[in-house]
Scaffold this active site. Structure first.
Site, PDB file in Angstrom:
ATOM      1  CD  GLU A   8     -30.857   8.552 -10.091  1.00  0.00           C
ATOM      2  OE1 GLU A   8     -31.073   9.863  -8.593  1.00  0.00           O
ATOM      3  OE2 GLU A   8     -31.116   7.560 -10.260  1.00  0.00           O
ATOM      4  CG  ASP A  17     -29.234   4.966 -14.946  1.00  0.00           C
ATOM      5  OD1 ASP A  17     -28.863   5.970 -15.115  1.00  0.00           O
ATOM      6  OD2 ASP A  17     -28.114   4.172 -13.128  1.00  0.00           O
ATOM      7  CG  HIS A  23     -37.139   2.188  -9.656  1.00  0.00           C
ATOM      8  ND1 HIS A  23     -36.266   2.234  -8.585  1.00  0.00           N
ATOM      9  CD2 HIS A  23     -36.438   3.888 -10.421  1.00  0.00           C
ATOM     10  CE1 HIS A  23     -35.211   3.711  -8.576  1.00  0.00           C
ATOM     11  NE2 HIS A  23     -36.096   4.503  -9.149  1.00  0.00           N
TER      12      HIS A  23
END
EC number: 3.4.11.4
Length: 413
Positions: free
Chosen positions: A179, A84, A384
């Site tokens: 995660e 993920d 991210h």
């Protein structure tokens, strides 16, 4: 020709599949896109020749075995990564490749130049002079966290199969979901995985080796206000949003992520939404010391108690739940597992960067399930978000490290 010619094609294929997790979902995995991708990975694992490839419906993990090619018994090693990606746009990932980066130039991500990778803002870029970088186009994250790890693990297993002269014991791999929302390893089946130790390939720059993580808790705060017409509000209205502001103001202003580093813990307000009538807040609480986490949890509970004393009993409800613990509690008794990775890096001229993780990994939970699981670099930088990038050379070195660890495992046992 690249040493691992399928490594980067695999990675580029994987990152173009959207696999964000969803913290509000109740399914495992949390999103169907992860399920589809995990089944695709099963096909890839079967194609390269791994054994016992299976998907666990209960926890969303794909696992597989590379059988030993030696006569003697050595400890079984595992490698893990997650499929993920974080809570940032991941649809339509359009990677850019910058060859022989000079370590100084600004990299324009989008055509308009609104988003750029500037070494003045991101000094880590200076470490990549002469290397090939893969970046985003400014509209999405890259997904190197952790599809770099996925591609590296599969490539390492493929390399072992193509080079039977490299001796190794049994190797298990696990590719799992969720995660990024902190639930991926909750249902990990350590008994079925059955390795003596493992490594998550989920770290950042080259050499990173981590066996200390935060102790972590999450807090949800629900606030019930009292809404009346503003013309009649005096001494009657209780504005839930104002209570939320007062609640946040009660926490130490310097104990937040943006003002802490090293081994300092923090309180982090993740979200606040609501109206005059009701408000909802979400926090994470972090500390490297277990007693420190308990102290922080007690402080947060006291803030809720004080708010209820001020605004009326039952106005504020704070629910605090532990998430994971510092895996150093386990690894301190298994430093040979850390040393194996450290020695493997040094053997191939990588300087180990051993430092605590200001976060957690799946290994934080798996270590407490009986499988000591440090974290090793996979290459992602600026994770991210749109500024994420990865070095091709770092990814290759991650594969080198896995291969060398297995060689040392055979030599030492």
């Amino acid at each position: 020709m690249a040493k691992y010619e399928k490594l980067i094609p695999r990675f580029l294929e994987y990152i173009t599949t959207e696999t964000r997790s969803d913290e509000n979902a109740t399914t495992i995995p949390s999103t169907q896109t992860q399920v589809v991708f995990l089944h695709k990975l099963m096909d890839d694992l079967k194609e390269i020749g791994l054994s016992d490839v299976k998907y666990n419906e209960k926890n969303g993990y794909v696992t597989a075995l590379l059988p030993s090619n030696i006569d003697k018994k050595v400890p079984t090693m595992g490698f893990l990564s997650h499929v993920d990606t974080a809570d940032f746009n991941a649809k339509g990932v359009n990677p850019q490749t910058i060859e022989n980066y000079d370590g100084e130039s600004i990299i324009k991500l989008d055509e308009a130049g609104q988003f750029v990778l500037d070494p003045k803002e991101f000094p880590n870029m200076k470490n990549y002079k002469g290397q090939t970088l893969i970046t985003t186009d400014g509209s999405t994250l890259l997904g190197s966290d952790d599809k770099s790890g996925v591609a590296e693990i599969i490539t390492a297993m493929d390399y072992f199969i193509q080079h039977p002269e490299i001796k190794h014991g049994d190797i298990k791999i696990g590719l799992g979901p969720d995660e990024e929302i902190g639930t991926g390893a909750d249902h990990f089946d350590a008994e079925d995985f059955a390795t003596d130790f493992a490594y998550t390939m989920d770290g950042g720059p080259i050499g990173q080796l981590e066996y200390e993580t935060f102790n972590a808790a999450a807090m949800k705060v629900d606030i019930q206000g009292k809404n009346v017409h503003p013309s009649e509000a005096k001494d009657i209205m209780i504005n839930a949003l104002q209570v939320a502001v007062d609640f946040q103001d009660a926490f130490p202003r310097d104990e937040v992520p943006e003002k802490t580093d090293g081994r300092q813990g923090f309180y982090h307000l993740l979200s606040l939404d609501g109206t005059v009538d009701e408000a909802h807040m979400a926090y994470i609480i972090r500390d490297f010391d277990r007693d420190g986490l308990e102290t922080r949890k007690a402080f947060a509970a006291k803030v809720a108690e004080d708010m209820n004393a001020k605004y009326g009993e039952g106005r504020v409800k704070a629910t605090i739940k532990d998430q994971y613990y510092n895996m150093a509690e386990v690894l301190k008794d298994h430093m040979d597992v850390v040393d194996l990775a450290k020695d493997a890096m040094e053997a191939i001229d990588i300087k180990p960067l051993i430092e605590p993780v200001r976060g957690g990994t799946d290994g934080s939970k798996i270590s407490f399930m009986g499988i000591p699981t440090p974290n090793i670099f996979a290459g992602a930088e600026n994770m991210h978000g749109r500024y994420e990038f990865v070095s091709v050379q770092t990814m290759e070195k991650a594969v080198d490290t896995m291969i060398k660890m297995n060689e040392l495992n055979v030599e030492r046992n």
